[in-house]
Design an enzyme around this catalytic site. Sequence first.
Site, PDB file in Angstrom:
ATOM      1  CG  HIS A  17      -1.943  -1.008   1.318  1.00  0.00           C
ATOM      2  ND1 HIS A  17      -2.127  -1.809   2.420  1.00  0.00           N
ATOM      3  CD2 HIS A  17      -2.883  -1.389   0.437  1.00  0.00           C
ATOM      4  CE1 HIS A  17      -3.145  -2.634   2.211  1.00  0.00           C
ATOM      5  NE2 HIS A  17      -3.619  -2.407   1.008  1.00  0.00           N
ATOM      6  CE  LYS A  41     -14.176  -6.079   1.649  1.00  0.00           C
ATOM      7  NZ  LYS A  41     -13.022  -5.467   0.969  1.00  0.00           N
ATOM      8  NE  ARG A  90      -2.658  -7.544  -4.842  1.00  0.00           N
ATOM      9  CZ  ARG A  90      -3.463  -7.848  -3.847  1.00  0.00           C
ATOM     10  NH1 ARG A  90      -2.990  -7.980  -2.653  1.00  0.00           N
ATOM     11  NH2 ARG A  90      -4.747  -8.027  -4.040  1.00  0.00           N
ATOM     12  CB  SER A 128      -4.483  -6.875   4.172  1.00  0.00           C
ATOM     13  OG  SER A 128      -4.012  -5.623   3.780  1.00  0.00           O
TER      14      SER A 128
HETATM   15  O1  PNS Z   1      -8.768  -2.845   0.057  1.00  0.00           O
HETATM   16  P1  PNS Z   1      -9.971  -3.370  -0.652  1.00  0.00           P
HETATM   17  O2  PNS Z   1     -10.812  -4.183   0.295  1.00  0.00           O
HETATM   18  O3  PNS Z   1      -9.605  -4.117  -1.905  1.00  0.00           O
HETATM   19  O4  PNS Z   1     -10.842  -2.098  -1.098  1.00  0.00           O
HETATM   20  C1  PNS Z   1     -12.074  -2.233  -1.739  1.00  0.00           C
HETATM   21  C2  PNS Z   1     -12.821  -0.878  -1.806  1.00  0.00           C
HETATM   22  C3  PNS Z   1     -12.981  -0.286  -0.426  1.00  0.00           C
HETATM   23  C4  PNS Z   1     -12.066   0.080  -2.679  1.00  0.00           C
HETATM   24  C5  PNS Z   1     -14.200  -1.155  -2.452  1.00  0.00           C
HETATM   25  O5  PNS Z   1     -14.827  -2.224  -1.795  1.00  0.00           O
HETATM   26  C6  PNS Z   1     -15.118   0.065  -2.394  1.00  0.00           C
HETATM   27  O6  PNS Z   1     -14.927   1.030  -3.111  1.00  0.00           O
HETATM   28  N1  PNS Z   1     -16.160   0.000  -1.533  1.00  0.00           N
HETATM   29  C7  PNS Z   1     -17.108   1.052  -1.328  1.00  0.00           C
HETATM   30  C8  PNS Z   1     -18.402   0.782  -2.111  1.00  0.00           C
HETATM   31  C9  PNS Z   1     -18.204   1.138  -3.568  1.00  0.00           C
HETATM   32  O7  PNS Z   1     -18.049   2.278  -3.923  1.00  0.00           O
HETATM   33  N2  PNS Z   1     -18.186   0.084  -4.445  1.00  0.00           N
HETATM   34  C10 PNS Z   1     -17.871   0.228  -5.854  1.00  0.00           C
HETATM   35  C11 PNS Z   1     -18.996   0.695  -6.708  1.00  0.00           C
HETATM   36  S1  PNS Z   1     -20.476  -0.233  -6.527  1.00  0.00           S
END
Ligand code: PNS
Length: 166
Positions: A17, A41, A90, A128
């Site tokens: 990150h 989550k 990645r 993570s």
């Molecule tokens: O670190 P992560 O868990 O891969 O991050 C995922 C994240 C937080 C970027 C994604 O789940 C997210 O944007 N969640 C908020 C809801 C949202 O906007 N979803 C995408 C459009 S529906």
Amino acid sequence: MITAVYPGSFDPLTHGHLDIVDRAARIFDRVVIAVLENPSKRPLFSTGERVSMIRESLGERPGVEVSTFNGLTIDFARQVGAKVIVRGLRAVSDFESEFQMALMNRRLEPEVTTVFIPTSLRHLFLSSSLIKELAEFGGDIAEFVPANVVGPLKQRLTREQQHEHP
Ligand code: PNS
């Protein structure tokens, strides 16, 4: 002045990150790390804990901020005036879901563009969840997460184990 949002769970923050944060900070004027408050989550660390650990790990990084959000990333991006959403990529396996998310976000707000930043080779395999698994089974996590994350991660996982097998 271009603001970018770097959203994620950051449960916990890894060197992978930080690498993306540094690369983004070299391109954009302002980078807002956005920590998702997502109890569904079942994060290992509370939002507050994640934010403090990120702040501590960041140290002096001009132009980089940390914030939390609930709901949609795109709404948060609007709120902070960001024109860019940054996501680290990645392996190819990340691509499909990331691409879907980017297209959905663009549908919701055409003015905001998702920019994918490839992670450096040495962080290619970092995640993570893998690090949490490694820590849970006593593996050495020191080279994968910032120094200030090592202690809390070990402690938390030991406590979780005690909870599960008292
Ligand atoms: O670190 P992560 O868990 O891969 O991050 C995922 C994240 C937080 C970027 C994604 O789940 C997210 O944007 N969640 C908020 C809801 C949202 O906007 N979803 C995408 C459009 S529906």
